[in-house]
Motif scaffolding. Structure first.
Motif, PDB file in Angstrom:
ATOM      1  N   GLY A 159       3.297  12.600   0.056  1.00 21.79           N
ATOM      2  CA  GLY A 159       3.518  12.552  -1.374  1.00 21.79           C
ATOM      3  C   GLY A 159       3.224  13.970  -1.936  1.00 21.79           C
ATOM      4  O   GLY A 159       2.959  14.763  -1.336  1.00 21.79           O
ATOM      5  N   LYS A 160       3.135  14.144  -3.307  1.00 24.10           N
ATOM      6  CA  LYS A 160       2.983  15.346  -3.857  1.00 24.10           C
ATOM      7  C   LYS A 160       1.683  15.728  -3.850  1.00 24.10           C
ATOM      8  O   LYS A 160       0.617  14.868  -4.094  1.00 24.10           O
ATOM      9  N   ASP A 161       1.621  17.093  -3.345  1.00 26.48           N
ATOM     10  CA  ASP A 161       0.109  17.573  -3.433  1.00 26.48           C
ATOM     11  C   ASP A 161      -0.695  17.095  -2.225  1.00 26.48           C
ATOM     12  O   ASP A 161      -1.841  17.249  -2.387  1.00 26.48           O
ATOM     13  N   ILE A 162      -0.334  16.523  -1.270  1.00 22.74           N
ATOM     14  CA  ILE A 162      -1.156  16.067  -0.302  1.00 22.74           C
ATOM     15  C   ILE A 162      -0.435  16.416   1.020  1.00 22.74           C
ATOM     16  O   ILE A 162       0.933  16.259   1.081  1.00 22.74           O
ATOM     17  N   LYS A 163      -1.082  16.594   2.122  1.00 20.89           N
ATOM     18  CA  LYS A 163      -0.366  16.752   3.247  1.00 20.89           C
ATOM     19  C   LYS A 163       0.070  15.489   4.169  1.00 20.89           C
ATOM     20  O   LYS A 163      -0.856  14.489   3.926  1.00 20.89           O
ATOM     21  N   THR A 164       1.010  15.368   4.772  1.00 20.22           N
ATOM     22  CA  THR A 164       1.663  14.206   5.393  1.00 20.22           C
ATOM     23  C   THR A 164       0.488  13.867   6.513  1.00 20.22           C
ATOM     24  O   THR A 164      -0.036  14.470   7.267  1.00 20.22           O
ATOM     25  N   ARG A 165       0.137  12.271   6.568  1.00 22.96           N
ATOM     26  CA  ARG A 165      -0.786  11.989   7.462  1.00 22.96           C
ATOM     27  C   ARG A 165      -0.303  10.879   8.318  1.00 22.96           C
ATOM     28  O   ARG A 165       0.548  10.032   7.975  1.00 22.96           O
ATOM     29  N   SER A 166      -0.646  11.041   9.511  1.00 19.47           N
ATOM     30  CA  SER A 166      -0.120  10.135  10.599  1.00 19.47           C
ATOM     31  C   SER A 166      -1.331   8.962  10.742  1.00 19.47           C
ATOM     32  O   SER A 166      -2.400   9.349  11.208  1.00 19.47           O
ATOM     33  N   LEU A 167      -1.192   7.900  10.231  1.00 17.21           N
ATOM     34  CA  LEU A 167      -2.233   6.791  10.463  1.00 17.21           C
ATOM     35  C   LEU A 167      -1.857   5.436  11.128  1.00 17.21           C
ATOM     36  O   LEU A 167      -0.530   5.489  11.827  1.00 17.21           O
ATOM     37  N   ALA A 168      -2.565   4.365  11.193  1.00 14.07           N
ATOM     38  CA  ALA A 168      -2.042   3.334  11.720  1.00 14.07           C
ATOM     39  C   ALA A 168      -2.741   2.093  10.930  1.00 14.07           C
ATOM     40  O   ALA A 168      -3.773   2.346  10.052  1.00 14.07           O
ATOM     41  N   ILE A 169      -2.063   0.753  11.066  1.00 11.89           N
ATOM     42  CA  ILE A 169      -2.358  -0.348  10.047  1.00 11.89           C
ATOM     43  C   ILE A 169      -2.466  -1.519  10.913  1.00 11.89           C
ATOM     44  O   ILE A 169      -1.713  -1.572  11.914  1.00 11.89           O
ATOM     45  N   ASP A 170      -3.371  -2.338  10.751  1.00 15.58           N
ATOM     46  CA  ASP A 170      -3.346  -3.587  11.714  1.00 15.58           C
ATOM     47  C   ASP A 170      -2.196  -4.523  11.438  1.00 15.58           C
ATOM     48  O   ASP A 170      -1.922  -4.621  10.114  1.00 15.58           O
ATOM     49  N   SER A 171      -1.644  -4.971  12.193  1.00 14.84           N
ATOM     50  CA  SER A 171      -0.276  -5.678  12.210  1.00 14.84           C
ATOM     51  C   SER A 171      -0.562  -7.047  11.231  1.00 14.84           C
ATOM     52  O   SER A 171       0.094  -7.587  10.687  1.00 14.84           O
ATOM     53  N   LYS A 172      -1.627  -7.525  11.597  1.00 15.02           N
ATOM     54  CA  LYS A 172      -1.976  -8.777  11.141  1.00 15.02           C
ATOM     55  C   LYS A 172      -2.151  -8.667   9.611  1.00 15.02           C
ATOM     56  O   LYS A 172      -1.995  -9.566   8.669  1.00 15.02           O
ATOM     57  N   THR A 173      -2.862  -7.434   9.152  1.00 17.80           N
ATOM     58  CA  THR A 173      -2.740  -7.413   7.699  1.00 17.80           C
ATOM     59  C   THR A 173      -1.480  -6.887   6.926  1.00 17.80           C
ATOM     60  O   THR A 173      -1.352  -7.624   5.859  1.00 17.80           O
ATOM     61  N   ILE A 174      -0.700  -6.197   7.582  1.00 14.55           N
ATOM     62  CA  ILE A 174       0.528  -5.692   6.788  1.00 14.55           C
ATOM     63  C   ILE A 174       1.763  -6.549   6.982  1.00 14.55           C
ATOM     64  O   ILE A 174       2.639  -6.895   6.059  1.00 14.55           O
ATOM     65  N   THR A 175       1.891  -7.337   8.156  1.00 13.97           N
ATOM     66  CA  THR A 175       2.975  -8.013   8.485  1.00 13.97           C
ATOM     67  C   THR A 175       3.401  -9.238   7.431  1.00 13.97           C
ATOM     68  O   THR A 175       4.519  -9.369   6.834  1.00 13.97           O
ATOM     69  N   PRO A 176       2.425  -9.981   7.037  1.00  8.50           N
ATOM     70  CA  PRO A 176       2.766 -10.891   6.135  1.00  8.50           C
ATOM     71  C   PRO A 176       2.987 -10.211   4.616  1.00  8.50           C
ATOM     72  O   PRO A 176       3.772 -11.048   3.709  1.00  8.50           O
ATOM     73  N   LEU A 177       2.559  -9.214   4.353  1.00 15.34           N
ATOM     74  CA  LEU A 177       3.155  -8.442   3.155  1.00 15.34           C
ATOM     75  C   LEU A 177       4.411  -7.956   3.258  1.00 15.34           C
ATOM     76  O   LEU A 177       5.216  -8.343   2.271  1.00 15.34           O
ATOM     77  N   ILE A 178       4.869  -7.666   4.262  1.00 10.85           N
ATOM     78  CA  ILE A 178       6.193  -7.121   4.626  1.00 10.85           C
ATOM     79  C   ILE A 178       7.270  -8.280   4.620  1.00 10.85           C
ATOM     80  O   ILE A 178       8.375  -7.960   4.014  1.00 10.85           O
ATOM     81  N   ARG A 179       7.045  -9.603   4.907  1.00  5.80           N
ATOM     82  CA  ARG A 179       7.841 -10.747   4.576  1.00  5.80           C
ATOM     83  C   ARG A 179       8.231 -11.031   3.226  1.00  5.80           C
ATOM     84  O   ARG A 179       9.010 -11.920   3.293  1.00  5.80           O
ATOM     85  N   LYS A 180       7.270 -10.569   2.247  1.00  6.82           N
ATOM     86  CA  LYS A 180       7.458 -11.169   1.025  1.00  6.82           C
ATOM     87  C   LYS A 180       8.680 -10.080   0.237  1.00  6.82           C
ATOM     88  O   LYS A 180       8.806  -8.954   0.625  1.00  6.82           O
ATOM     89  N   ASN A 181       9.295 -10.876  -0.783  1.00 10.12           N
ATOM     90  CA  ASN A 181      10.313 -10.041  -1.428  1.00 10.12           C
ATOM     91  C   ASN A 181      10.101  -9.087  -2.121  1.00 10.12           C
ATOM     92  O   ASN A 181      10.796  -8.056  -2.343  1.00 10.12           O
ATOM     93  N   ASP A 182       8.680  -8.999  -2.502  1.00  4.85           N
ATOM     94  CA  ASP A 182       8.311  -7.756  -3.674  1.00  4.85           C
ATOM     95  C   ASP A 182       7.403  -6.791  -2.796  1.00  4.85           C
ATOM     96  O   ASP A 182       6.957  -5.801  -3.437  1.00  4.85           O
ATOM     97  N   PHE A 183       7.613  -6.851  -1.499  1.00  5.13           N
ATOM     98  CA  PHE A 183       6.817  -5.685  -0.588  1.00  5.13           C
ATOM     99  C   PHE A 183       7.225  -4.301  -1.250  1.00  5.13           C
ATOM    100  O   PHE A 183       6.137  -3.500  -1.260  1.00  5.13           O
ATOM    101  N   TYR A 184       8.586  -3.987  -1.268  1.00 11.22           N
ATOM    102  CA  TYR A 184       8.682  -2.518  -1.802  1.00 11.22           C
ATOM    103  C   TYR A 184       8.572  -2.299  -3.191  1.00 11.22           C
ATOM    104  O   TYR A 184       8.684  -1.107  -3.435  1.00 11.22           O
ATOM    105  N   SER A 185       8.111  -3.196  -4.043  1.00 11.87           N
ATOM    106  CA  SER A 185       7.746  -3.029  -5.308  1.00 11.87           C
ATOM    107  C   SER A 185       6.291  -3.217  -5.600  1.00 11.87           C
ATOM    108  O   SER A 185       5.893  -3.205  -6.963  1.00 11.87           O
ATOM    109  N   LYS A 186       5.620  -3.391  -4.601  1.00 16.21           N
ATOM    110  CA  LYS A 186       3.941  -3.443  -4.569  1.00 16.21           C
ATOM    111  C   LYS A 186       3.148  -2.280  -4.274  1.00 16.21           C
ATOM    112  O   LYS A 186       3.375  -1.610  -3.232  1.00 16.21           O
ATOM    113  N   ILE A 187       2.473  -1.680  -5.215  1.00 14.42           N
ATOM    114  CA  ILE A 187       1.573  -0.794  -4.930  1.00 14.42           C
ATOM    115  C   ILE A 187       0.259  -1.114  -4.002  1.00 14.42           C
ATOM    116  O   ILE A 187      -0.315  -2.240  -4.321  1.00 14.42           O
ATOM    117  N   LEU A 188      -0.329  -0.452  -3.008  1.00 16.10           N
ATOM    118  CA  LEU A 188      -1.037  -0.736  -2.302  1.00 16.10           C
ATOM    119  C   LEU A 188      -2.269  -0.070  -2.356  1.00 16.10           C
ATOM    120  O   LEU A 188      -2.203   1.322  -2.650  1.00 16.10           O
TER     121      LEU A 188
END
Length: 233
Positions: A30-59
């Motif tokens: 993003g703007k004014d920040i250094k690109t970060r390499s992170l990881a996220i728990d699959s059980k947390t993010i996968t249910p959100l990805i399956r929803k229709n509004d995933f790409y329009s939801k701010i986390l």
């Protein structure tokens, strides 16, 4: 807004190990920040990805002790098992200009006059691209079908967009859905064709019966001089 936790990915943590530990590698930029390499728990993010509004939801997440807002931008899937293998997130602020795809929802389908008459709702676009500030992203676009009849079209102009929110397509009033008449199947022509064939065969048979044969013509011939019937030779 959904709240999720990110894990720091060190140089010693490989993508293969992340997947084995049920963690999905991701990057945050993003703007004014250094690109970060992170990881996220699959059980947390996968249910959100399956929803229709995933790409329009701010986390909402916590990075380096600070609360940050991230918008999902891209998800990569495994070509064989369809598991999520990588995610891109963009850091946003309230006034960050973003382009998102927002799902479309239709209300009162059961009460729609056109559907009651047998009409079918043909959805042309299930999501609509919008340009807006990150703080103005609509959860969804809704249209009420309570007065819709067969032949009606639902266009982008039928939606009341919030101030500052504009569709990505601006050169036309594009269609999102139409209410079309029920499909009427044509009657099979097999029986009609068979009837025509039977009729033709019957007519041909009658013609053959009425038409005298050459031998019968010879048998019934009469000598003009004697007036007697000549026998066929």
């Amino acid at each position: 807004m959904a709240t999720i936790k990110f894990l720091e990915r060190t140089k010693n943590v490989t993508v293969k190990k992340d997947l084995k530990d049920v963690q999905i590698p991701c990057v945050v930029y993003g703007k004014d920040i250094k690109t970060r390499s992170l990881a996220i728990d699959s059980k947390t993010i996968t249910p959100l990805i399956r929803k229709n509004d995933f790409y329009s939801k701010i986390l909402e997440v916590e990075l380096d002790g600070k609360n940050e807002k991230l918008l999902p931008k891209d998800v990569q899937f495994h070509p064989v098992n369809d598991n999520v293998i990588h995610i891109d997130f963009m850091r946003v602020q309230g006034d960050t200009k973003v382009t998102v795809e927002v799902p479309v929802n239709f209300l009162n389908r059961e009460s729609c006059p056109g559907i009651k008459k047998g009409g079918v709702l043909n959805t042309v676009r299930r999501v609509v691209g919008l340009n807006c500030n990150a703080s103005q992203i609509p959860d969804k676009l809704e249209f009420d079908l309570i007065n819709s009849e067969i032949g009606d079209s639902v266009k982008i102009s039928n939606f009341s967009l919030p101030e500052g929110v504009k569709p990505t397509i601006t050169d036309r009033d594009f269609v999102i859905a139409t209410l079309v008449p029920p499909t009427v199947e044509a009657e099979p022509e097999t029986e009609a064709k068979e009837g025509e064939e039977e009729s033709e065969k019957t007519e041909e048979g009658e013609d053959k019966k009425d038409k005298p044969t050459e031998s019968s013509e010879k048998d019934s011939s009469i000598d003009d001089k004697t007036g007697k019937k000549e026998e066929a030779k």
